[in-house]
Design a protein around this motif. Structure first.
Motif, mmCIF file in Angstrom:
data_model
loop_
_atom_site.group_PDB
_atom_site.id
_atom_site.type_symbol
_atom_site.label_atom_id
_atom_site.label_comp_id
_atom_site.label_asym_id
_atom_site.label_seq_id
_atom_site.Cartn_x
_atom_site.Cartn_y
_atom_site.Cartn_z
ATOM 1 N N LEU A 129 31.994 97.715 65.030
ATOM 2 C CA LEU A 129 30.777 98.378 65.504
ATOM 3 C C LEU A 129 31.084 99.349 66.649
ATOM 4 N N GLY A 165 19.409 94.534 59.176
ATOM 5 C CA GLY A 165 19.627 94.302 57.749
ATOM 6 C C GLY A 165 20.882 94.952 57.179
ATOM 7 N N HIS A 170 27.066 98.638 58.074
ATOM 8 C CA HIS A 170 26.913 99.355 59.354
ATOM 9 C C HIS A 170 27.190 100.849 59.156
ATOM 10 N N MET A 195 16.874 98.217 64.185
ATOM 11 C CA MET A 195 17.538 98.594 62.923
ATOM 12 C C MET A 195 18.264 97.362 62.401
ATOM 13 N N ASN A 229 24.637 90.269 70.494
ATOM 14 C CA ASN A 229 25.571 90.680 69.428
ATOM 15 C C ASN A 229 27.042 90.541 69.846
ATOM 16 N N ARG A 232 29.082 87.877 67.991
ATOM 17 C CA ARG A 232 29.527 87.992 66.584
ATOM 18 C C ARG A 232 31.062 87.917 66.517
ATOM 19 N N GLU A 262 33.947 92.135 63.745
ATOM 20 C CA GLU A 262 32.704 92.895 63.536
ATOM 21 C C GLU A 262 32.336 93.688 64.790
HETATM 22 C C1 IPE Z 1 21.748 95.251 62.297
HETATM 23 O O1 IPE Z 1 22.155 94.677 61.093
HETATM 24 C C2 IPE Z 1 22.891 95.862 63.058
HETATM 25 C C3 IPE Z 1 23.258 95.134 64.283
HETATM 26 C C4 IPE Z 1 22.656 94.071 64.748
HETATM 27 C C5 IPE Z 1 24.388 95.651 65.024
HETATM 28 P P1 IPE Z 1 22.756 93.223 61.024
HETATM 29 O O2 IPE Z 1 24.231 93.308 61.210
HETATM 30 O O3 IPE Z 1 22.063 92.320 61.985
HETATM 31 O O4 IPE Z 1 22.417 92.814 59.538
HETATM 32 P P2 IPE Z 1 21.907 91.412 59.011
HETATM 33 O O5 IPE Z 1 20.729 91.010 59.832
HETATM 34 O O6 IPE Z 1 23.046 90.465 59.156
HETATM 35 O O7 IPE Z 1 21.546 91.671 57.593
#
Ligand code: IPE
Ligand code: IPE
Ligand code: MG
Length: 247
Positions: A80, A22, A38, A20, A69, A72, A76
């Motif tokens: 999440l 983007g 999110h 998932m 992740n 990050r 963020e």
């Molecule tokens: C996916 O969307 C969700 C996670 C990885 C938690 P992203 O947060 O990676 O969205 P983009 O890729 O920066 O657009």
């Protein structure tokens, strides 16, 4: 004839996995904070989960948070994790109403206690549900999973419980987080990226891959039907020739 009517219900993927992706770009395009992406993504999760249960697709695995992740920004990651707890609480009735069992894969011990506890509670509550197994990949990385598997098997060899010649594919399978799931039939990744990002490397050995430009928060059941129709138009040969499959 609707898109859904075109789907051959006797040839549905048994295990669908979704990267998932983007959410951040969806929010940026709209001038919003990434967290809004999110948040909006959870709506897509609900629609896809319900649609898969209705079809039915018996196994759905969603990549929600990777081992990478954790790198990050802290804000963020915290957002999440909070979203995970609130979504789990909110979706209990969806899971129960649709007879869905919740499962989780990944290094769950590295999740904050609140997330871990909520996850255990919902898994316990839904453990007798039978229509679909919904697996959340959380703090999941395929390389971590394979490393863990090798350590566990090595220890068995060291303790003389097994010999190296006993090691086969099914033993490796049995040590993966996904030991009770079938191989992935169809893997969907949204947002236009065409990579696997450390997701289910072993389990997608023969999966059909489907990439779409649609950003995850915009992904709706029609997009899912498109992906399934595309999957149903492919010939899965598993190394054989087309003539062998169609004598
Ligand atoms: C996916 O969307 C969700 C996670 C990885 C938690 P992203 O947060 O990676 O969205 P983009 O890729 O920066 O657009
Ligand atoms: C993969 O998305 C992880 C999830 C969807 C949870 P990322 O957005 O983290 O992937 P990369 O780093 O761009 O490959
Ligand atoms: Mg991304």
């Amino acid at each position: 004839m609707t898109l859904e009517d075109k789907i051959d219900k006797s040839r549905l993927p048994q295990h669908l996995a979704v990267i998932m992706d983007g959410n951040g770009r969806w929010a940026k395009k709209k001038g919003l904070f990434r967290s809004m992406g999110h948040e909006k993504g959870t709506k897509a999760v609900r629609e896809i989960v319900e649609t898969c249960a209705e079809l039915p697709i018996p196994y759905l695995t969603l990549y929600a948070f990777s081992t990478e992740n954790w790198n990050r920004p802290k804000l963020e990651v915290d957002t999440l994790m909070k979203l995970l707890v609130s979504s789990l609480k909110k979706e209990i009735s969806t899971l129960m109403d649709n007879n869905i069992r919740l499962n989780a894969i990944g290094s769950l011990d590295s999740l904050p206690k609140k997330v871990h506890n909520e996850l255990i509670d919902v898994m316990e509550l839904t453990k007798s549900n039978t229509r679909m197994t919904l697996t959340l990949a959380l703090s999941y990385g395929s390389r971590e999973e394979i490393t863990k598997t090798i350590k566990e098997i090595s220890l068995k060899v060291k303790n003389n419980l097994i010999s190296p010649s006993d090691i086969d594919e099914s033993m490796i399978n049995n040590h993966l987080y996904t030991h009770d799931l079938p191989d992935v039939d169809l893997l969907i990744r949204t947002s236009g990226e065409q990579r696997i990002s450390n997701f289910l490397l072993w389990q997608i050995a023969y999966a059909e891959l489907y990439f779409t430009e649609t950003l995850w928060p915009d992904f709706r059941k029609e997009h899912l039907f498109d992906a399934i129709l595309n999957y149903q138009n492919r010939e899965r040969r598993f190394g054989k020739t087309s003539e062998q499959l169609n004598p």
